[in-house]
Design a protein around this motif. Structure first.
Motif, PDB file in Angstrom:
ATOM      1  N   LEU A  98       0.821  -1.221   0.000  1.00 42.41           N
ATOM      2  CA  LEU A  98       0.000   0.000   0.000  1.00 42.41           C
ATOM      3  C   LEU A  98       0.850   1.264   0.000  1.00 42.41           C
ATOM      4  O   LEU A  98       0.575   2.200  -0.750  1.00 42.41           O
ATOM      5  N   TYR A  99       1.924   1.305   0.835  1.00 40.84           N
ATOM      6  CA  TYR A  99       2.753   2.541   0.814  1.00 40.84           C
ATOM      7  C   TYR A  99       3.326   2.728  -0.583  1.00 40.84           C
ATOM      8  O   TYR A  99       3.457   3.835  -1.078  1.00 40.84           O
ATOM      9  N   LEU A 100       3.730   1.590  -1.195  1.00 43.00           N
ATOM     10  CA  LEU A 100       4.416   1.698  -2.488  1.00 43.00           C
ATOM     11  C   LEU A 100       3.454   2.096  -3.608  1.00 43.00           C
ATOM     12  O   LEU A 100       3.807   2.907  -4.461  1.00 43.00           O
ATOM     13  N   TYR A 101       2.227   1.545  -3.593  1.00 38.78           N
ATOM     14  CA  TYR A 101       1.256   1.994  -4.603  1.00 38.78           C
ATOM     15  C   TYR A 101       0.985   3.488  -4.397  1.00 38.78           C
ATOM     16  O   TYR A 101       0.863   4.246  -5.357  1.00 38.78           O
ATOM     17  N   ALA A 102       0.887   3.907  -3.122  1.00 39.20           N
ATOM     18  CA  ALA A 102       0.632   5.334  -2.857  1.00 39.20           C
ATOM     19  C   ALA A 102       1.799   6.180  -3.377  1.00 39.20           C
ATOM     20  O   ALA A 102       1.589   7.247  -3.959  1.00 39.20           O
ATOM     21  N   ALA A 103       3.032   5.695  -3.190  1.00 34.76           N
ATOM     22  CA  ALA A 103       4.202   6.446  -3.690  1.00 34.76           C
ATOM     23  C   ALA A 103       4.149   6.519  -5.222  1.00 34.76           C
ATOM     24  O   ALA A 103       4.425   7.572  -5.817  1.00 34.76           O
ATOM     25  N   ALA A 104       3.756   5.419  -5.872  1.00 36.56           N
ATOM     26  CA  ALA A 104       3.672   5.423  -7.343  1.00 36.56           C
ATOM     27  C   ALA A 104       2.590   6.403  -7.812  1.00 36.56           C
ATOM     28  O   ALA A 104       2.761   7.106  -8.810  1.00 36.56           O
ATOM     29  N   GLU A 105       1.488   6.474  -7.044  1.00 35.57           N
ATOM     30  CA  GLU A 105       0.393   7.371  -7.444  1.00 35.57           C
ATOM     31  C   GLU A 105       0.819   8.842  -7.451  1.00 35.57           C
ATOM     32  O   GLU A 105       0.274   9.637  -8.207  1.00 35.57           O
ATOM     33  N   THR A 106       1.818   9.194  -6.621  1.00 35.69           N
ATOM     34  CA  THR A 106       2.278  10.594  -6.621  1.00 35.69           C
ATOM     35  C   THR A 106       2.938  10.956  -7.948  1.00 35.69           C
ATOM     36  O   THR A 106       3.214  12.113  -8.211  1.00 35.69           O
ATOM     37  N   LEU A 107       3.198   9.938  -8.789  1.00 35.04           N
ATOM     38  CA  LEU A 107       3.825  10.198 -10.094  1.00 35.04           C
ATOM     39  C   LEU A 107       2.777  10.284 -11.197  1.00 35.04           C
ATOM     40  O   LEU A 107       3.098  10.257 -12.384  1.00 35.04           O
ATOM     41  N   GLY A 108       1.499  10.322 -10.796  1.00 35.32           N
ATOM     42  CA  GLY A 108       0.438  10.558 -11.773  1.00 35.32           C
ATOM     43  C   GLY A 108      -0.097   9.310 -12.448  1.00 35.32           C
ATOM     44  O   GLY A 108      -0.691   9.394 -13.516  1.00 35.32           O
ATOM     45  N   VAL A 109       0.119   8.152 -11.826  1.00 35.88           N
ATOM     46  CA  VAL A 109      -0.431   6.924 -12.406  1.00 35.88           C
ATOM     47  C   VAL A 109      -1.446   6.381 -11.398  1.00 35.88           C
ATOM     48  O   VAL A 109      -1.237   6.501 -10.190  1.00 35.88           O
ATOM     49  N   SER A 110      -2.556   5.826 -11.892  1.00 34.02           N
ATOM     50  CA  SER A 110      -3.579   5.386 -10.939  1.00 34.02           C
ATOM     51  C   SER A 110      -3.314   3.957 -10.482  1.00 34.02           C
ATOM     52  O   SER A 110      -2.699   3.155 -11.197  1.00 34.02           O
ATOM     53  N   ARG A 111      -3.822   3.665  -9.296  1.00 33.16           N
ATOM     54  CA  ARG A 111      -3.639   2.319  -8.755  1.00 33.16           C
ATOM     55  C   ARG A 111      -4.349   1.288  -9.627  1.00 33.16           C
ATOM     56  O   ARG A 111      -3.856   0.189  -9.841  1.00 33.16           O
ATOM     57  N   ASP A 112      -5.517   1.687 -10.160  1.00 37.01           N
ATOM     58  CA  ASP A 112      -6.258   0.757 -11.027  1.00 37.01           C
ATOM     59  C   ASP A 112      -5.420   0.363 -12.244  1.00 37.01           C
ATOM     60  O   ASP A 112      -5.386  -0.797 -12.633  1.00 37.01           O
ATOM     61  N   THR A 113      -4.744   1.351 -12.828  1.00 38.72           N
ATOM     62  CA  THR A 113      -3.899   1.056 -13.999  1.00 38.72           C
ATOM     63  C   THR A 113      -2.805   0.067 -13.607  1.00 38.72           C
ATOM     64  O   THR A 113      -2.537  -0.909 -14.312  1.00 38.72           O
ATOM     65  N   LEU A 114      -2.172   0.320 -12.461  1.00 35.21           N
ATOM     66  CA  LEU A 114      -1.065  -0.550 -12.034  1.00 35.21           C
ATOM     67  C   LEU A 114      -1.571  -1.965 -11.758  1.00 35.21           C
ATOM     68  O   LEU A 114      -0.935  -2.951 -12.141  1.00 35.21           O
ATOM     69  N   LEU A 115      -2.737  -2.048 -11.108  1.00 37.51           N
ATOM     70  CA  LEU A 115      -3.268  -3.383 -10.796  1.00 37.51           C
ATOM     71  C   LEU A 115      -3.679  -4.120 -12.076  1.00 37.51           C
ATOM     72  O   LEU A 115      -3.464  -5.324 -12.191  1.00 37.51           O
TER      73      LEU A 115
END
Ligand code: BYC
Length: 333
Positions: free
Chosen positions: A98-115
């Motif tokens: 969760l921390y890491l997905y949140a860190a990735a989201e700060t770069l403008g990519v959504s969690r849904d896209t990553l999943l």
């Protein structure tokens, strides 16, 4: 004539934009050179952003897929105490994701896209989680070796140039340290137990040793991203240097357990001040990375099923948040 051409509509904004981008690039380079953190609102080159999204999301996926091999033993842990410890550890891995997905989201990519990328098999996650956990000793070996390797890799990431990733790593490393100790303690108990328990510990070590060494990634000479990532201060220590550090630290730990590392070429090299070790089977590594390891299909299918079965939890959380938002709105009116 030349100055007139600069007045052509559309050309001036482009020239100004280029000058502005040049200044931004210079500021970014200066920030990296001065070892100051890059934060989400700072300008960054697109390739830097993409590299971070790639690495952070792979890392997040590894944490959540990493829950599965150990989750396999939650119902079969040998004592209540071991079960409680293992449950806490597996939950920690979910938290790291969760921390890491949140860190990735700060770069403008959504969690849904990553999943989606993970669930469709497009995204990579660590090779190490595609091996089976066939005995309780595997839980010890994962904690001792896999988490030990993870700490080795992640301590330098606490100094990563991207602020949100570096800060997430500080907390993750503290938790990994407990994970490594609990794994080593399981191995210690087995190694000092009955002959059958010691054999079980040795068998787990024999199976996990080489995949753990490969987990650090390809040799520096074959590592396509290392050069640029090191220049940007994302990676601080190379794949081979981390692997060597890990081997040097682990040999005395194995000696203390009275277990044998499964490498006839492992030998102290006084000249180098390091242990020499045998060649890694890179064909096996790439086979696993490319989806054809012993458990790749099972891991992905379990992950996809867990996500689908959790849909109602996400919907309930959204409905609750919406209710709270409306309530706050009404109170404020
Ligand atoms: N598995 O140029 P390279 C944990 C890929 S979680 C799969 O050296 P880079 C834990 C690499 O992605 C552990 N793929 O890449 C959790 C690249 O492919 P792409 C996870 C691998 O990024 C639960 C290609 O090979 N830790 O510890 O400079 C329970 C070329 O490699 C692997 C992290 O993610 C691999 N092992 O370096 C217990 C840490 N190795 O992307 C424990 C953060 C390489 O071009 N990540 N590849 O398609 C990193 O530090 C770096 O990304 C790596 C790779 C060192 C992994």
């Amino acid at each position: 004539m030349y100055t007139q051409s600069m007045d052509i509509p559309g050309q001036q904004p482009r020239a100004v934009a280029a000058a502005e981008q040049g200044a931004q690039e210079q500021e970014f380079e200066a920030r990296i050179a001065a070892d100051r953190k890059v934060e989400p609102r700072d300008w960054m080159p697109e390739a830097y952003r993409r590299t971070l999204v790639r690495q952070i999301s792979q890392h997040a996926h590894s944490e959540v897929v990493g829950m599965l091999p150990e989750g396999n033993w939650l119902t079969r842990a040998p004592t209540l105490k071991r079960k409680a410890i293992l449950m806490a550890k597996v939950q920690d891995e979910g938290g790291h994701g969760l921390y890491l997905y949140a860190a990735a989201e700060t770069l403008g990519v959504s969690r849904d896209t990553l999943l989606d990328q993970l669930h469709s098999g497009k995204a990579k996650y660590s090779s190490i989680f595609n091996y089976p956990t066939v005995s309780w000793a595997d839980i010890g070996a994962i904690g001792w070796l896999v988490d030990g390797a993870a700490i080795m890799n992640q301590i330098p990431l606490c100094r990563c140039s991207y602020g949100p990733y570096a800060r997430a790593m500080i907390r993750v490393c503290k938790e990994e340290s407990f994970h490594q100790r609990q794994g080593y303690e399981i191995m210690l108990a087995l190694a000092n137990g009955t002959p059958a328990q010691k054999r079980m510990a040795q068998d787990a070590l024999d199976r996990w040793w080489w995949p753990v060494l490969a987990m650090f990634g390809p040799h520096d000479s074959d590592s396509q991203h290392s050069g640029q990532s090191m220049r940007w201060g994302i990676k601080r220590v190379s794949n081979d240097d981390l692997r060597q550090k890990f081997v040097d630290a682990t040999v005395p730990q194995a000696e203390l357990l009275g277990l044998t590392l499964p490498d006839p070429l492992l030998k102290w090299n006084a000249q180098r001040g390091h242990y020499d070790f045998g060649p890694i089977d890179w064909d096996d590594f790439w086979k696993v990375v490319n989806g054809d390891g012993p458990c790749n299909r099972e891991r992905l299918a379990t992950r996809v099923r867990a996500h689908a079965e959790g849909a109602w939890v996400r919907e309930a959380a959204m409905a609750h948040a919406e209710k709270q938002r409306r309530k706050a709105h009404q109170e404020a009116a």
